[in-house]
Design an enzyme around this catalytic site. Structure first.
Site, mmCIF file in Angstrom:
data_model
loop_
_atom_site.group_PDB
_atom_site.id
_atom_site.type_symbol
_atom_site.label_atom_id
_atom_site.label_comp_id
_atom_site.label_asym_id
_atom_site.label_seq_id
_atom_site.Cartn_x
_atom_site.Cartn_y
_atom_site.Cartn_z
ATOM 1 C CB THR A 147 -0.931 0.011 1.225
ATOM 2 O OG1 THR A 147 -0.141 -0.119 2.420
ATOM 3 C CG2 THR A 147 -1.922 -1.142 1.159
ATOM 4 N N GLY A 148 2.158 1.119 -0.039
ATOM 5 C CA GLY A 148 3.035 2.278 -0.050
ATOM 6 C C GLY A 148 3.077 2.966 -1.396
ATOM 7 C CG HIS A 174 23.042 6.332 -10.019
ATOM 8 N ND1 HIS A 174 22.781 5.517 -11.093
ATOM 9 C CD2 HIS A 174 23.275 7.572 -10.534
ATOM 10 C CE1 HIS A 174 22.832 6.220 -12.210
ATOM 11 N NE2 HIS A 174 23.136 7.472 -11.896
#
Length: 634
Positions: free
Chosen positions: A170-171, A396
């Site tokens: 539900t995030g 990243h």
């Protein structure tokens, strides 16, 4: 993919009917003739996809076993009657399936040899107490199950099932990114038809509530809209919800029971995407490991960044995960690594002869890795406290440098690539405070009142990295990563050395750096590969220019670029882990950044404030100049 069957050998004293395994013959189990061809060494080679291949193999094996069983009952009739009985069976099959009797001339010697071996195995042995042995099977694919049990004959026609559980369903991340990526893969045919999707959270919801929540976020590909509504309905019907409550062990047990209801009796594989807060990660992962893993296939666990707050917390997290899972099961995901720019780095380097000889300090002057986010990109809820170093630079940026600068791996296997990335990261010199510039943006309301963040969390990071190995010794790798800047830009710029003794130096003006060759790999805006070269301007006179030769993706490739989550989820399904951080890569990255993080904690380094929507701290320009690098204009 090929499959070979070796029959039991006995003295070959019986003539061999050439029609037995003729190329035009169709077996009674429904395999078309082009799935079977004679191979070297008397092998029958099956051709086709994995699922048809499995079904054909099951039918062939069952047919062989049935004949062997039948032959054992016929032994009382003697060898001659037994041979006649088998020969009649083949004639019946030939008549029913092909409609005509096949001639001896249609078969070759290799086929006859295979026929003889199978036929001879049906005859009684010349030794009185010898028993007929079941044919052995060699499958030239690691993914194909290998078994001799009768259970395999029933189950191998089924494709392995796949269950994907989104923990924290539900995030915001699950609703906006994960479920849409899963549907895009399903719509494009990259998920198996028997896939099941499960949403898991603590909220009191039903299946229909979950389906209604995610339905508005699902979209079909622009380039193929066929049956969009039908595909979406099927996908939603395969989506189910589990209320895990506040006891994750009990909740994972319920999830396991539900998954079993949708899994077949054949191989069952599971993926668990842990989209949960960092403070809940260990409890969820351990509960999952003890109560929700399948025993009939592989289990893979996806973990979102940040991967710890510092080197100690990251080490504890790694130890907890490794106590429950093998390293090959853990996929530490960073969605920025799923961009096409990153996927293309190894292709550009190792598939183009023009670049690989230049890829060293001999020709390259500096490398710039730039990631700037504009006002439209907001930081995640955990950003305040973690900052841009832990959120973007640690995974990243350093992973991009590792892929860009690593040595050639021995293969494209994920572990081979990760081995080279880990070696490169261990060669990176630890950062010194003098080689780092930190910044923090300040915002303004309509009344022009400055709004600072609650802490000194950096939103901008500029640094000069050096790699201490033979290939890159002395070459600065310049990093610029920031939020709230004037432009959203993601690119890698590789600047080459000046031409020694350049004959055209006087015609290039005072700034010789402008005439330096440059390779630009751009992701945003307008994905492209650009090469800056020096060229004479057409016309009378002799003036030089430095234009960019460009490969603009939107002009060359008329395709929609998939979201990075689609790339990475497909990699997890396929078991390709080269874009996911391994634990030793994680530790090496922390070793590079820890000295700076310690200085920040001691307040020995303070971020320089910059205007929201500006170009970043002024100090970054001086850092570039210190290392002899021309600043790439925004």
């Amino acid at each position: 993919m090929s499959m070979s069957f070796s029959a039991v050998s006995v003295p070959s004293s019986v003539s061999r009917p050439s029609y037995l395994y003729s190329s035009a013959y169709q077996f009674s189990f429904g395999a078309p003739a082009n799935y079977f061809r004679s191979g070297l060494g008397g092998r029958v080679v099956l051709h086709g996809g994995s699922l048809p291949l499995c079904r054909n193999f099951c039918g062939l094996k069952q047919w062989i076993l049935e004949n062997l069983h039948h032959q054992q009952h016929q032994r009382k009739l003697g060898p001659t009657n037994e041979y006649k009985s088998i020969k009649n069976q083949f004639k019946d099959h030939s008549t029913d399936q092909s409609g005509s009797t096949l001639s001896h001339e249609d078969s070759n010697d290799q086929t006859s040899k295979t026929t003889s071996e199978l036929e001879e195995s049906s005859l009684p042995s010349s030794q009185p107490h010898a028993s007929v042995t079941e044919p052995t099977t060699s499958v030239e694919s690691p993914s194909m199950p290998q078994t001799h049990s009768s259970k395999f004959l029933v189950e191998c026609g089924e494709e392995p099932s796949l269950c994907i559980a989104v923990i924290g369903a539900t995030g915001e991340l699950a609703r906006r990114k994960i479920f849409p990526a899963l549907f895009a893969l399903y719509y494009s045919g990259f998920l198996p038809e028997n896939v099941s999707i499960f949403g898991y959270s603590r909220k009191n919801m039903t299946d229909d509530d979950l389906r209604s929540m995610i339905a508005s976020t699902l979209t079909c590909r622009v380039d193929h809209q066929e049956n969009c509504g039908d595909k979406m309905d099927v996908f939603l019907s395969r989506t189910h919800y589990i209320n895990g409550g506040y006891d994750n062990r009990e909740g994972m047990s319920k999830l396991n029971v539900l998954m079993k209801q949708f899994e077949g009796k054949s191989e069952a594989n599971r993926i668990f995407y842990l989209s949960v807060p960092q403070e809940a990660l260990i409890n969820v992962a351990c509960s999952l490991a003890d109560n929700a893993q399948t025993l009939k296939g592989w289990n893979r666990v996806i973990i979102e960044k940040p991967f710890g707050f510092d080197v100690l917390s990251s080490h504890r997290l790694t130890q907890s995960l490794r106590s429950k899972f093998e390293e090959k099961q853990i996929y530490r995901i960073d969605h920025l690594l799923g961009r096409n720019l990153i996927e293309n780095l190894t292709v550009l380097r190792f598939a183009n002869l023009v670049f690989e000889p230049l890829w060293s300090r001999t020709y390259i002057r500096n490398v710039q890795v730039i990631l700037s986010e504009d006002l439209g990109v907001q930081a995640g809820r955990y950003f305040d406290g973690y900052g841009i170093i832990r959120d973007i630079v640690h995974s990243h940026i350093l992973q991009t440098i590792a892929l860009l600068a690593m040595e050639t791996p021995i293969s494209l296997d994920g572990e081979d690539i990760r081995n080279e990335k880990a070696k490169l990261l261990r060669s990176v010199r630890k950062l010194e405070p003098s080689d780092v510039i930190l910044g923090q943006y300040k915002g303004s309301t309509r009344d022009k009142v400055d709004l600072f963040m609650n802490s000194l969390t950096p939103t901008y990071f500029a640094a000069a990295l050096y790699i201490d190995n033979a290939r890159w010794d002395g070459v600065p790798f310049l990093i610029k990563a920031g939020m709230g800047l004037i432009q959203h830009r993601v690119e890698i710029r590789i600047q080459f050395h000046r031409v020694p003794g350049n004959l055209y130096r006087e015609r290039m003006g005072h700034n010789i750096d402008l005439a330096t060759n440059e390779l630009i790999l751009r992701d945003t805006p307008d994905e492209a590969i650009l090469v800056r070269v020096n060229n004479k301007i057409p016309g009378l006179g002799f003036k030089l220019d430095s234009p960019e030769l460009n490969l603009l993706y939107k002009d060359k490739y008329n395709v929609e670029v998939p979201d990075s989550y689609e790339h990475l989820l497909l990699d997890v399904i396929n078991g390709d882990n080269h874009l996911f951080l391994r634990s030793d890569e994680l530790a090496a990255a922390w070793n590079i950044l820890t000295p700076i993080l310690n200085e920040i904690d001691k307040k020995n380094i303070a971020p320089e404030l910059y205007e929201l929507g500006g170009r970043g701290p002024v100090g970054a320009y001086y850092l570039w100049a210190k290392h002899g690098v021309r600043w790439a204009e925004d």
